[in-house]
Design an enzyme around this catalytic site. Structure first.
Site, PDB file in Angstrom:
ATOM      1  N   ASP A  72       6.203  50.250  35.440  1.00 33.68           N
ATOM      2  CA  ASP A  72       6.130  51.620  34.937  1.00 33.68           C
ATOM      3  C   ASP A  72       7.517  52.164  34.628  1.00 33.68           C
ATOM      4  OD1 ASP A  72       4.777  54.125  34.275  1.00 33.68           O
ATOM      5  OD2 ASP A  72       5.906  54.885  35.986  1.00 33.68           O
TER       6      ASP A  72
ATOM      7  N   LYS B 188       2.000  54.091  40.180  1.00 32.86           N
ATOM      8  CA  LYS B 188       3.042  54.523  41.123  1.00 32.86           C
ATOM      9  C   LYS B 188       2.420  55.023  42.410  1.00 32.86           C
ATOM     10  CE  LYS B 188       4.982  57.359  38.110  1.00 32.86           C
ATOM     11  NZ  LYS B 188       5.454  57.480  36.743  1.00 32.86           N
TER      12      LYS B 188
ATOM     13  N   SER C 241       0.266  54.916  34.233  1.00 35.10           N
ATOM     14  CA  SER C 241       1.632  55.197  34.680  1.00 35.10           C
ATOM     15  C   SER C 241       1.612  55.964  36.001  1.00 35.10           C
ATOM     16  CB  SER C 241       2.348  56.018  33.591  1.00 35.10           C
ATOM     17  OG  SER C 241       3.501  56.618  34.091  1.00 35.10           O
TER      18      SER C 241
ATOM     19  N   HIS D 275       1.481  64.429  42.066  1.00 33.68           N
ATOM     20  CA  HIS D 275       2.094  64.021  40.807  1.00 33.68           C
ATOM     21  C   HIS D 275       1.630  64.957  39.701  1.00 33.68           C
ATOM     22  CE1 HIS D 275       4.467  60.820  38.904  1.00 33.68           C
ATOM     23  NE2 HIS D 275       3.858  61.225  37.806  1.00 33.68           N
TER      24      HIS D 275
ATOM     25  N   ARG E 213       8.298  54.294  26.398  1.00 37.26           N
ATOM     26  CA  ARG E 213       7.345  55.247  25.797  1.00 37.26           C
ATOM     27  C   ARG E 213       8.046  56.532  25.397  1.00 37.26           C
ATOM     28  NH1 ARG E 213       3.699  56.325  30.312  1.00 37.26           N
ATOM     29  NH2 ARG E 213       2.613  57.745  28.941  1.00 37.26           N
TER      30      ARG E 213
END
Ligand code: URA
Length: 434
Positions: free
Chosen positions: A161, A187, A183, A82, A168
């Protein structure tokens, strides 16, 4: 419990307890807490911050807000990656097939664009018919079959999220370490990977502006991962200029495809190689980083990685002919070069502004309901430290509207600063947090 109390408590700088955080996440996910109260609390968190306990509680509540996958019935070891988000960051499109081609299953949930940084799902939607909407059975079946899945939050993993991310994005509450850590890690925890490689960006195009802030964010996320029994490594990488040359959805897809074919920009390939190599190392496919790099490079050179990408596009309903002929991807009506106004060395690039300029061209969202124009964006062939002569092409704008094109040209020219003397090149990486 009342939402107004949580908002006022955080506004005044007090800690939220775990029950309050659970109440917020459960209520917002279920729709009983409205956007305006959630936005208000997010802003209070943004301004006042959260301590480590609150951040862990927020992450866990978000991870519990939907299904939590156990993928071990279809794969013995699953790895995930990520990025904390950047401009021109199309790393997933290259790294995921590269690693899957080396025999390590990658089941990934990605996001949409956030602030000035693009999102993998928006980029992939440049392919006709491609979808990230899938149920758990398809997620698992595809992981078992081709070892590669690119899903979105719609899989009902960490739905909190999904909702908070979109909120956001349009309420100025992105660049907060606790919110980013929760966040990303919610995930990752929900998606059931055994190991996670995080790409934490730092610089003028990243949410973290300094190496210290990026290291702190990396440390919070690595600790959350370790606490949850997932091997986690974070690479701190540079975002003081766009990654590669392309900024904008279809342009980035084309650059990722070129990179899988061995023709991508050097900085982008080296970045992908580093992230993929850490993933292969954690998965036990190599004993050293050098060996992992050789394994990943071989998967690109013999075409296995590109084939994996093709398999994923096909499995998720996309038009594979666009993989083989990227000219079929969305194309802009207007294409115009930007020339260097004088000779000099590229001294700096305002990377976030480049990202915002792409958003304004239509490549991202200014409000939640905006639709994306996949064709628009920029190619920026210059890097900090490059010498240019007056009249050299320092950028190309792709637009579908003349006025927006003129505006974007002006904006891009203003983001690239030239200096007279030599300028040091920027490093690609600033270390690793384990
Ligand atoms: N990427 C995410 O998934 N979430 C953030 O908040 C920022 C980047």
């Amino acid at each position: 419990m009342q939402m107004i109390d949580l908002i006022e408590q955080k506004r005044d700088g007090d800690e939220l307890n775990t029950k309050q955080i659970d109440y917020f996440i459960e209520g917002y996910t279920a729709g009983s807490i409205p956007d305006y109260q959630a936005a208000s609390l997010l802003m209070a968190i943004f301004i006042q911050g959260m301590n480590r306990r609150e951040t862990v509680a927020l992450t866990q509540a978000m991870a519990r807000s939907g299904d939590q996958l156990d993928l071990h019935d279809v794969a013995t070891f699953v790895i995930d990656k990520h990025s904390s988000g950047g401009v021109g960051d199309k790393t997933t499109l290259v790294v995921q097939p590269l690693v899957a081609a080396c025999g390590v299953p990658v089941g990934k949930m990605s996001g949409r664009g956030l602030g000035s940084s693009g999102g993998t799902l928006d980029k992939m939607e440049s392919f006709r018919g491609w979808t990230f909407q899938m149920g758990l059975p398809q997620f698992k079946a595809q992981l078992a079959e081709i070892g590669l899945v690119l899903a979105g939050q719609s899989v009902s993993l960490a739905p909190a999220d999904g909702k908070l991310y979109a909120l956001r994005d349009v309420t100025g509450t992105v660049a907060n370490k606790s919110l980013i850590a929760a966040s990303i890690m919610s995930k990752k925890l929900a998606a059931g990977a055994d190991a996670i490689v995080l790409d934490v960006k730092m610089g003028n195009g990243a949410f973290m502006k300094t190496v210290e802030d990026a290291q702190e964010l990396a440390r919070i996320m690595v600790d959350i991962g370790d606490d949850a029994g997932r091997q986690t490594v974070a690479i701190i990488s540079d975002m003081n200029q766009p990654l590669g040359h392309a900024v904008g959805n279809a342009l980035e897809v084309k650059e990722a495809l070129a990179t899988l074919r061995g023709n991508g920009p050097r900085d982008f390939w080296l970045h992908c190689l580093k992230v993929a190599s850490y993933m292969l190392l954690l998965a036990g496919k190599a004993d050293s980083l050098e060996e992992a790099e050789a394994v990943a490079t071989a998967a690109r050179e013999d075409g296995r990685a590109l084939q994996k990408f093709r398999d994923m596009v096909r499995s998720q309903g996309g038009d594979v002919s666009q993989v083989d002929d990227p000219a079929q991807l969305p194309r802009a009506q207007f294409v115009e070069e930007i020339s260097a106004p004088w000779s000099g060395t590229v001294a700096s690039m305002d990377t976030a502004e480049i990202g915002w300029s792409c958003v304004r061209l239509g490549g991202g969202r200014l409000v939640k309901s905006d639709t994306i124009d996949h064709a628009v964006g920029f190619l920026l062939p210059v890097k900090v430290g490059d010498q240019v002569k007056k009249g050299d092409t320092i950028g190309i704008v792709y637009a579908n509207n003349r006025d927006k094109l003129i505006q974007a040209r002006k904006e891009i020219l203003a983001t690239i600063k030239l200096a007279d003397g030599p300028v040091e090149r920027l490093p690609y990486f600033y270390g690793v947090v384990k």
